[in-house]
Scaffold this motif. Structure first.
Motif, PDB file in Angstrom:
ATOM      1  N   ARG A  27       0.832  -1.204   0.000  1.00 56.19           N
ATOM      2  CA  ARG A  27       0.000   0.000   0.000  1.00 56.19           C
ATOM      3  C   ARG A  27       0.869   1.257   0.000  1.00 56.19           C
ATOM      4  O   ARG A  27       0.621   2.203  -0.747  1.00 56.19           O
ATOM      5  N   LYS A  30       2.533   1.828  -3.378  1.00 52.86           N
ATOM      6  CA  LYS A  30       1.570   2.341  -4.348  1.00 52.86           C
ATOM      7  C   LYS A  30       1.350   3.839  -4.143  1.00 52.86           C
ATOM      8  O   LYS A  30       1.341   4.620  -5.107  1.00 52.86           O
ATOM      9  N   GLU A  31       1.175   4.260  -2.878  1.00 57.41           N
ATOM     10  CA  GLU A  31       0.930   5.674  -2.595  1.00 57.41           C
ATOM     11  C   GLU A  31       2.147   6.525  -2.955  1.00 57.41           C
ATOM     12  O   GLU A  31       2.009   7.634  -3.501  1.00 57.41           O
ATOM     13  N   TYR A  33       4.496   5.753  -5.185  1.00 61.49           N
ATOM     14  CA  TYR A  33       4.600   5.749  -6.650  1.00 61.49           C
ATOM     15  C   TYR A  33       3.648   6.766  -7.267  1.00 61.49           C
ATOM     16  O   TYR A  33       4.038   7.558  -8.130  1.00 61.49           O
ATOM     17  N   GLN A  34       2.398   6.753  -6.824  1.00 65.35           N
ATOM     18  CA  GLN A  34       1.408   7.653  -7.406  1.00 65.35           C
ATOM     19  C   GLN A  34       1.756   9.114  -7.124  1.00 65.35           C
ATOM     20  O   GLN A  34       1.626   9.978  -8.003  1.00 65.35           O
ATOM     21  N   GLU A  84       2.701  -0.738 -16.837  1.00 58.74           N
ATOM     22  CA  GLU A  84       1.585  -1.201 -16.037  1.00 58.74           C
ATOM     23  C   GLU A  84       0.853  -2.304 -16.793  1.00 58.74           C
ATOM     24  O   GLU A  84       0.467  -2.120 -17.946  1.00 58.74           O
ATOM     25  N   GLN A 233       0.805  -3.925  -7.576  1.00 67.09           N
ATOM     26  CA  GLN A 233       0.414  -2.623  -7.057  1.00 67.09           C
ATOM     27  C   GLN A 233      -0.917  -2.656  -6.325  1.00 67.09           C
ATOM     28  O   GLN A 233      -1.123  -1.947  -5.351  1.00 67.09           O
ATOM     29  N   ASP A 234      -1.835  -3.457  -6.805  1.00 62.42           N
ATOM     30  CA  ASP A 234      -3.166  -3.487  -6.217  1.00 62.42           C
ATOM     31  C   ASP A 234      -3.872  -4.773  -6.610  1.00 62.42           C
ATOM     32  O   ASP A 234      -3.592  -5.354  -7.670  1.00 62.42           O
TER      33      ASP A 234
END
Length: 244
Positions: A27, A30-31, A33-34, A84, A233-234
């Motif tokens: 998690r 991912k945060e 990276y974004q 992706e 990633q998710d």
């Protein structure tokens, strides 16, 4: 959205899952990276990235993992080029599963994702094989364990903020938005002194699938294996977690 409760799944699994470093680090990665993708990799110049890094460090995420997530987003990881890739398929009991990945080696990632599915009685499908069962929505969770948030008041505030729907659950309010209005709704609620416990643009199942205890256990094992993969990633699925 009636009956579409992400909170029920969160409430049932969060204590067990959040204790696992794989899920925590996934998690945070991912945060980070974004945030870096949207605002650049300089922590001093990117407030969102700085906040994401601080949260990761608070959970003892290693600096190497943090740096790797930033370098992935900025394209500076040893010259590697990341892409992706989304995988779709069915887990045990026919549960629909979508896995979002970010990889510099799609052959490696495909093999590892396929292995996680196959080992736990799942199977990968073609693109589009299960994604039609999900809607892309902004999701905002406001916990109300103490029962001190008035339902009528928050409902009016949520609609004023521009959200699409609010679902009242035991101990929480779930708010759904169009993806493009997600940030505005979060900002509005924060400005009105609501504490946002969770928020993301995500995939919400149109319907949830109930399976046997054995299949649920296998699916959890499959998800654990995927969460430990740093390319993942998710993960989205439509399992309705049991109360047992």
């Amino acid at each position: 959205m009636a009956g579409h409760s992400k909170w029920n799944n969160i409430k049932r699994r969060k204590n067990a899952q959040d204790a696992k470093k794989g899920k925590i680090f996934m998690r945070h990665a991912k945060e980070i990276y974004q945030a870096a993708k949207e605002g650049g990799g300089d922590v001093s110049m990117n407030a969102s990235l700085r906040a994401a890094v601080d949260k990761a460090k608070a959970d003892n995420m290693p600096n190497d993992n943090i740096d790797r997530a930033i370098k992935k987003a900025t394209g500076t990881l040893d010259g590697a080029i990341f892409e992706e890739i989304t995988y779709e398929g069915y887990g045990p009991g026919g549960v629909a599963v979508i896995v979002n990945t970010l990889t510099d080696n799609k052959n490696r990632t495909a093999a590892e994702v396929r292995h996680a599915f196959k080992k736990n009685d799942g199977n990968l499908g073609e693109n589009g094989s299960v994604s039609f069962m999900f809607d892309r929505k902004g999701y905002i969770l406001i916990e109300n364990e103490e029962g001190n948030i008035d339902e009528d008041t928050i409902t009016m505030d949520v609609l004023e903020a521009g959200a699409e729907d609010i679902v009242v659950e035991d101990g929480a309010y779930e708010i759904y938005t169009a993806p493009e209005s997600f940030r505005e709704v979060v900002a509005y609620l924060t400005d009105h002194d609501y504490t946002v416990a969770d928020s993301e643009v995500t995939l919400i199942p149109q319907n949830y699938n109930t399976v046997s205890e054995e299949d649920e256990s296998k699916l959890e094992s499959m998800i654990e294996a995927l969460e430990e993969n740093e390319d993942v990633q998710d993960i989205h699925h439509n399992l309705q977690v049991s109360d047992n």
